[in-house]
Write a protein that holds these residues in place. Structure first.
Motif, PDB file in Angstrom:
ATOM      1  N   ASP A   1       0.831  -1.205   0.000  1.00 32.33           N
ATOM      2  CA  ASP A   1       0.000   0.000   0.000  1.00 32.33           C
ATOM      3  C   ASP A   1       0.868   1.258   0.000  1.00 32.33           C
ATOM      4  O   ASP A   1       0.576   2.226  -0.723  1.00 32.33           O
ATOM      5  CB  ASP A   1      -0.934   0.014   1.213  1.00 32.33           C
ATOM      6  CG  ASP A   1      -2.073  -0.987   1.082  1.00 32.33           C
ATOM      7  OD1 ASP A   1      -2.278  -1.517  -0.029  1.00 32.33           O
ATOM      8  OD2 ASP A   1      -2.758  -1.243   2.089  1.00 32.33           O
ATOM      9  N   ASP A   2       1.934   1.251   0.795  1.00 39.20           N
ATOM     10  CA  ASP A   2       2.835   2.400   0.817  1.00 39.20           C
ATOM     11  C   ASP A   2       3.553   2.547  -0.515  1.00 39.20           C
ATOM     12  O   ASP A   2       3.729   3.661  -1.025  1.00 39.20           O
ATOM     13  CB  ASP A   2       3.869   2.252   1.939  1.00 39.20           C
ATOM     14  CG  ASP A   2       3.292   2.480   3.319  1.00 39.20           C
ATOM     15  OD1 ASP A   2       2.274   3.188   3.431  1.00 39.20           O
ATOM     16  OD2 ASP A   2       3.864   1.955   4.295  1.00 39.20           O
TER      17      ASP A   2
ATOM     18  N   ALA B   1       1.337   4.011  -3.093  1.00 36.74           N
ATOM     19  CA  ALA B   1       1.154   5.439  -2.834  1.00 36.74           C
ATOM     20  C   ALA B   1       2.346   6.242  -3.351  1.00 36.74           C
ATOM     21  O   ALA B   1       2.178   7.342  -3.909  1.00 36.74           O
ATOM     22  CB  ALA B   1       0.956   5.681  -1.341  1.00 36.74           C
ATOM     23  N   VAL B   2       3.546   5.707  -3.192  1.00 39.97           N
ATOM     24  CA  VAL B   2       4.744   6.379  -3.704  1.00 39.97           C
ATOM     25  C   VAL B   2       4.698   6.471  -5.226  1.00 39.97           C
ATOM     26  O   VAL B   2       4.966   7.524  -5.811  1.00 39.97           O
ATOM     27  CB  VAL B   2       6.019   5.635  -3.250  1.00 39.97           C
ATOM     28  CG1 VAL B   2       7.253   6.175  -3.989  1.00 39.97           C
ATOM     29  CG2 VAL B   2       6.214   5.774  -1.748  1.00 39.97           C
TER      30      VAL B   2
ATOM     31  N   ALA C   1       2.090   6.358  -7.180  1.00 36.03           N
ATOM     32  CA  ALA C   1       1.014   7.269  -7.589  1.00 36.03           C
ATOM     33  C   ALA C   1       1.442   8.714  -7.420  1.00 36.03           C
ATOM     34  O   ALA C   1       1.191   9.565  -8.290  1.00 36.03           O
ATOM     35  CB  ALA C   1      -0.246   6.980  -6.779  1.00 36.03           C
ATOM     36  N   ALA C   2       2.113   9.010  -6.310  1.00 39.17           N
ATOM     37  CA  ALA C   2       2.589  10.376  -6.071  1.00 39.17           C
ATOM     38  C   ALA C   2       3.637  10.778  -7.099  1.00 39.17           C
ATOM     39  O   ALA C   2       3.658  11.927  -7.567  1.00 39.17           O
ATOM     40  CB  ALA C   2       3.157  10.490  -4.662  1.00 39.17           C
TER      41      ALA C   2
ATOM     42  N   GLU D   1       1.911  11.793 -10.159  1.00 40.95           N
ATOM     43  CA  GLU D   1       1.243  13.089  -9.951  1.00 40.95           C
ATOM     44  C   GLU D   1       2.247  14.243  -9.989  1.00 40.95           C
ATOM     45  O   GLU D   1       1.989  15.292 -10.597  1.00 40.95           O
ATOM     46  CB  GLU D   1       0.526  13.066  -8.601  1.00 40.95           C
ATOM     47  CG  GLU D   1      -0.083  14.389  -8.177  1.00 40.95           C
ATOM     48  CD  GLU D   1      -0.519  14.372  -6.726  1.00 40.95           C
ATOM     49  OE1 GLU D   1      -0.506  15.449  -6.112  1.00 40.95           O
ATOM     50  OE2 GLU D   1      -0.839  13.277  -6.196  1.00 40.95           O
TER      51      GLU D   1
ATOM     52  N   ARG E   1       6.218  14.433   1.360  1.00 44.32           N
ATOM     53  CA  ARG E   1       5.052  13.561   1.444  1.00 44.32           C
ATOM     54  C   ARG E   1       5.326  12.244   2.172  1.00 44.32           C
ATOM     55  O   ARG E   1       4.441  11.700   2.848  1.00 44.32           O
ATOM     56  CB  ARG E   1       4.522  13.274   0.031  1.00 44.32           C
ATOM     57  CG  ARG E   1       3.162  12.616   0.025  1.00 44.32           C
ATOM     58  CD  ARG E   1       2.534  12.566  -1.348  1.00 44.32           C
ATOM     59  NE  ARG E   1       2.294  13.873  -1.939  1.00 44.32           N
ATOM     60  CZ  ARG E   1       1.546  14.072  -3.026  1.00 44.32           C
ATOM     61  NH1 ARG E   1       0.952  13.040  -3.611  1.00 44.32           N
ATOM     62  NH2 ARG E   1       1.390  15.281  -3.516  1.00 44.32           N
ATOM     63  N   PHE E   2       6.573  11.729   2.083  1.00 50.33           N
ATOM     64  CA  PHE E   2       6.796  10.360   2.558  1.00 50.33           C
ATOM     65  C   PHE E   2       7.846  10.197   3.663  1.00 50.33           C
ATOM     66  O   PHE E   2       7.953   9.105   4.238  1.00 50.33           O
ATOM     67  CB  PHE E   2       7.170   9.453   1.375  1.00 50.33           C
ATOM     68  CG  PHE E   2       6.050   9.279   0.393  1.00 50.33           C
ATOM     69  CD1 PHE E   2       4.943   8.508   0.723  1.00 50.33           C
ATOM     70  CD2 PHE E   2       6.071   9.926  -0.834  1.00 50.33           C
ATOM     71  CE1 PHE E   2       3.885   8.357  -0.172  1.00 50.33           C
ATOM     72  CE2 PHE E   2       5.021   9.787  -1.735  1.00 50.33           C
ATOM     73  CZ  PHE E   2       3.921   9.006  -1.403  1.00 50.33           C
TER      74      PHE E   2
END
Length: 282
Positions: A89-90, A93-94, A96-97, A100, A168-169
């Motif tokens: 999941d993490d 998210a990375v 996807a970011a 973006e 963000r991370f």
């Protein structure tokens, strides 16, 4: 000062030149060190597959630290003693970011390297390490849980994208640069320092008898922990400030000079001197 029994060395731009060449003088120096009874362990952001050719040339295919500490194992057999991937999941998210924000990101999983959509920067990085690159169309197509995610930028002076990824991370994952154009993202709590502590204990070495060599941000905590700290002239300033010895650039075989210094200063048999071309701090 305790004699050195373990040297842990970074690979890219420390062991290898900027052009990813293992110089003969560096290989010979490490062979002399091993013949003197010092254990040599490679610690890298690379995958086991990508570091294995260099380890084979050095005769150091035993224990190695890969993925910035996310994998500790035997390069010869492929057996992992420690394997800590990025939770899926993490990791998603990375990725996807990165899409973006506009940062190229590579997913280093058990089956190789993957990226979303073909990009010249991703192709270049996979070519450097000799790994096959799988291009997928969507996040869901990325396999399993990666050992790390590496972000790449074309302009090393444009920090916009990397700064956004750090912001963000950094609170939930391990984020550190390995080169001005590379940002490494791994599981929280994983680092070269934690891996070196594990390796030292496993091999029966302690902090005082461990030396570490590196050049980049992701080596900083490892050198802070080591009893003897080595860097090269192309290393970041934060490393040079804490190093016991600053060797010439990796392109000039700096690690060979550092090994000569180690053998004279940390394994003394006769009056010592500083090898030509390096400088001792302190």
């Amino acid at each position: 000062m305790a004699p050195i029994t373990l040297l842990v060395s970074d690979v890219d731009r420390t062991l290898l030149t900027h052009d990813y060449v293992l110089r003969d003088d560096v290989a010979s120096a490490l062979a002399r060190l091993r013949a003197a009874g010092v254990q040599v362990v490679l610690a890298t952001a690379r995958s086991p597959e990508a570091v294995r050719p260099y380890a084979e040339r050095l005769g150091a295919t035993g224990l190695a630290i890969c993925f910035n500490g996310g994998w500790i194992g035997n390069l010869g057999t492929g057996e992992a003693h420690v394997s800590t991937p990025v939770p899926r999941d993490d990791a998603l998210a990375v990725m996807a970011a990165a899409q973006e924000i506009g940062v190229v990101a590579l997913w280093y999983g058990a089956g190789g390297v993957s990226t979303i959509g073909e990009h010249p920067l991703a192709v270049r990085e996979a070519k450097i390490t000799g790994e096959s690159l799988r291009v997928v169309d969507a996040l869901a197509d990325l396999p399993g849980e990666p050992g790390k995610i590496m972000c790449v930028r074309a302009d090393p002076d444009d920090d916009t994208g990397f700064a956004a990824m750090r912001l963000r991370f950094s609170a939930r994952l391990a984020v550190a640069g390995s080169h001005p154009r590379l940002l490494e993202i791994g599981p929280q709590g994983v680092s070269k320092r934690a891996a070196v502590e594990w390796v030292a204990q496993y091999l029966g070495a302690d902090q005082a008898s461990t030396a570490a060599a590196g050049d980049a941000e992701n080596d900083l905590d490892m050198l802070h922990w080591a009893g003897t700290r080595l860097t090269v002239e192309n290393g970041i300033e934060d490393l040079k400030r804490i190093a016991d010895f600053v060797a010439p650039s990796c392109d000039a075989g700096g690690l060979a000079v550092a090994v000569d210094w180690l053998m004279r200063e940390r394994m003394p048999k006769e009056p010592t001197s500083t090898p030509q071309g390096g400088r001792r701090n302190g």
